[in-house]
Design a protein around this motif. Sequence first.
Motif, mmCIF file in Angstrom:
data_model
loop_
_atom_site.group_PDB
_atom_site.id
_atom_site.type_symbol
_atom_site.label_atom_id
_atom_site.label_comp_id
_atom_site.label_asym_id
_atom_site.label_seq_id
_atom_site.Cartn_x
_atom_site.Cartn_y
_atom_site.Cartn_z
ATOM 1 N N GLY A 1 0.816 -1.199 0.000
ATOM 2 C CA GLY A 1 0.000 0.000 0.000
ATOM 3 C C GLY A 1 0.852 1.252 0.000
ATOM 4 N N GLY A 2 0.342 2.308 -0.607
ATOM 5 C CA GLY A 2 1.062 3.572 -0.676
ATOM 6 C C GLY A 2 0.553 4.400 -1.825
ATOM 7 N N SER A 3 1.194 5.506 -2.049
ATOM 8 C CA SER A 3 0.844 6.378 -3.166
ATOM 9 C C SER A 3 2.120 6.688 -3.950
ATOM 10 C CB SER A 3 0.204 7.670 -2.662
ATOM 11 O OG SER A 3 -0.238 8.458 -3.727
ATOM 12 N N PRO A 4 2.429 5.864 -4.965
ATOM 13 C CA PRO A 4 1.578 4.808 -5.528
ATOM 14 C C PRO A 4 1.771 3.466 -4.806
ATOM 15 C CG PRO A 4 3.559 4.994 -6.820
ATOM 16 C CD PRO A 4 3.657 6.063 -5.757
ATOM 17 N N LEU A 5 0.884 2.522 -5.115
ATOM 18 C CA LEU A 5 1.088 1.150 -4.671
ATOM 19 C C LEU A 5 2.307 0.595 -5.396
ATOM 20 C CD1 LEU A 5 -2.166 1.660 -4.427
ATOM 21 C CD2 LEU A 5 -2.219 -0.803 -4.105
ATOM 22 N N SER A 6 3.011 -0.326 -4.739
ATOM 23 C CA SER A 6 4.224 -0.848 -5.354
ATOM 24 C C SER A 6 4.254 -2.366 -5.284
ATOM 25 C CB SER A 6 5.472 -0.273 -4.661
ATOM 26 O OG SER A 6 5.447 -0.509 -3.274
ATOM 27 N N ALA A 7 4.735 -2.985 -6.369
ATOM 28 C CA ALA A 7 4.773 -4.435 -6.478
ATOM 29 C C ALA A 7 5.850 -5.014 -5.570
ATOM 30 C CB ALA A 7 5.036 -4.843 -7.921
ATOM 31 N N GLY A 8 5.537 -6.187 -4.984
ATOM 32 C CA GLY A 8 6.482 -6.833 -4.103
ATOM 33 C C GLY A 8 6.671 -8.298 -4.430
ATOM 34 N N LYS A 9 6.850 -9.112 -3.405
ATOM 35 C CA LYS A 9 7.202 -10.513 -3.569
ATOM 36 C C LYS A 9 6.040 -11.349 -4.093
ATOM 37 C CE LYS A 9 10.323 -10.360 0.452
ATOM 38 N NZ LYS A 9 10.569 -10.934 1.807
ATOM 39 N N THR A 10 6.402 -12.539 -4.578
ATOM 40 C CA THR A 10 5.429 -13.529 -5.020
ATOM 41 C C THR A 10 5.684 -14.835 -4.289
ATOM 42 O OG1 THR A 10 5.208 -12.544 -7.224
ATOM 43 C CG2 THR A 10 4.547 -14.833 -6.986
ATOM 44 N N LEU A 11 4.610 -15.501 -3.861
ATOM 45 C CA LEU A 11 4.711 -16.794 -3.215
ATOM 46 C C LEU A 11 3.953 -17.828 -4.031
ATOM 47 C CD1 LEU A 11 5.481 -18.526 -0.682
ATOM 48 C CD2 LEU A 11 3.213 -17.949 0.231
ATOM 49 N N ARG A 12 4.613 -18.914 -4.402
ATOM 50 C CA ARG A 12 3.945 -20.008 -5.093
ATOM 51 C C ARG A 12 3.061 -20.746 -4.073
ATOM 52 N NH1 ARG A 12 4.872 -22.521 -9.821
ATOM 53 N NH2 ARG A 12 4.695 -20.329 -10.445
ATOM 54 N N LEU A 13 1.773 -20.801 -4.358
ATOM 55 C CA LEU A 13 0.836 -21.496 -3.492
ATOM 56 C C LEU A 13 0.701 -22.957 -3.872
ATOM 57 C CD1 LEU A 13 -1.999 -18.808 -3.218
ATOM 58 C CD2 LEU A 13 -0.093 -19.225 -1.633
#
Length: 448
Positions: free
Chosen positions: A243-255
Amino acid sequence: MRIRPAACAALLVASLAPILTAPPASAAAARYADDFNGDGYRDYASYTYEQYSKGGGVRITFGTASGPGTQTQLITQDSPGVPGADETEDQFGDVRVPADFNADGYGDLAVSVSREDVDGRTDEGGVVILWGSATGLSGGTAIPNAGAKVSNACFGRDLAVGDFNGDGKKDLAAISGSKAYVYRSITRTGVAGSVTSHDKTTRFAPTSLVSGNMNGDSKTDLVIIGITDEPDNFGTDAWFIKGGSPLSAGKTLRLVTDYGDPSEAVIADFNKDGYGDLAAGSQMYNNYQGRVSLWYGSSTGPATAVRITQATTNVAGTPESGDLFGSSVSAADINGDGYKDLAIGVYGEKISQEMTEGGVHVLRGSASGITGTNSQWLARNTAGVPGDVAWNDCFGDPVRLRDTNRDGKADLYVGAINGSLRFAGTSSGVTTTGVTDADTELIWGMLQ
């Protein structure tokens, strides 16, 4: 997160009288996002399929001090002030998320119309905000589709709410086609703020959304769950958006390395460290044995990941094909110790002779997070549980934790074909003493 309509999922790879109450004393935001009439009690918003209207609808059951009351309200696209028309298989209200978008003291409800045909485009979809008032939900505002105007976009396939930019106002996240969109500053006249899109550079198609605070700041984070479809990299992933202004992409977890696993997910603070943790079910894991992935939050967002199955120490049972462990998950504090606990549905469990007899695991939160310590297993053959073990009872579809009597301890609601049940929460956990009947439609209407 819930199972989506089949027609939309296939795309991914390519009125009753309302209750009358007094208005809130002030214009402060509603205490409960799903208190639609502002009386201080949480309400219940259930999808009615096509049993009362051609295109589906939302039935509101108004809450009381002791739980669900008798006053109800039915909203369809034929209701006064609601955009659109009641048309066959629109699936109006199939996805529902509450928030007080205009901070007037009444909870509002964002609902999907994911199978809506628009200007000749089949299943382009739609989203409508139903506005809270002293008489319940009244009138609505259509949210514009910021995505491509094409058939099978299924706009509204899933929704999530939160204050994603930290400005004190509730925002709405929605899936349309192969992207997720965040709408800011929603009013009765439309979207007053900006709209941003979120997609990965990889071949990633979103299927569901989960919102919560995983890094402890003042902004809501978003987790987009979807299908990654690349050579030698195929599966269902959880993608963290800070969350933020702007939103920023982060990590990915394989489910799970499977196609579009249609299970549920929730964010809650299981270890009471001030950071929200993701619990995501994967019922398709390992030939439908199922598992739950726990992705623990930290000051930088999601960090450590742990997997829970029926092979985890002190968790009852044995992983078997078709168990569907994790098909439904819900989080709340059952025993009042301040740690969020986790209920896990296993509705495919074979107990006597047949699959889909079902059961429920209740796992305790602790300083170590979710573990099998002091876990509970509930099924029809558990002492004190009414009913008989039966094929296709699907006991545990769904599970919901909710403090309906406001004693500070969440009660466990278990859906089942042969009679849904409510188990009271106590200081020692869920009790089988005084188990009462529950309405399956209301259980599905308990918005997490």
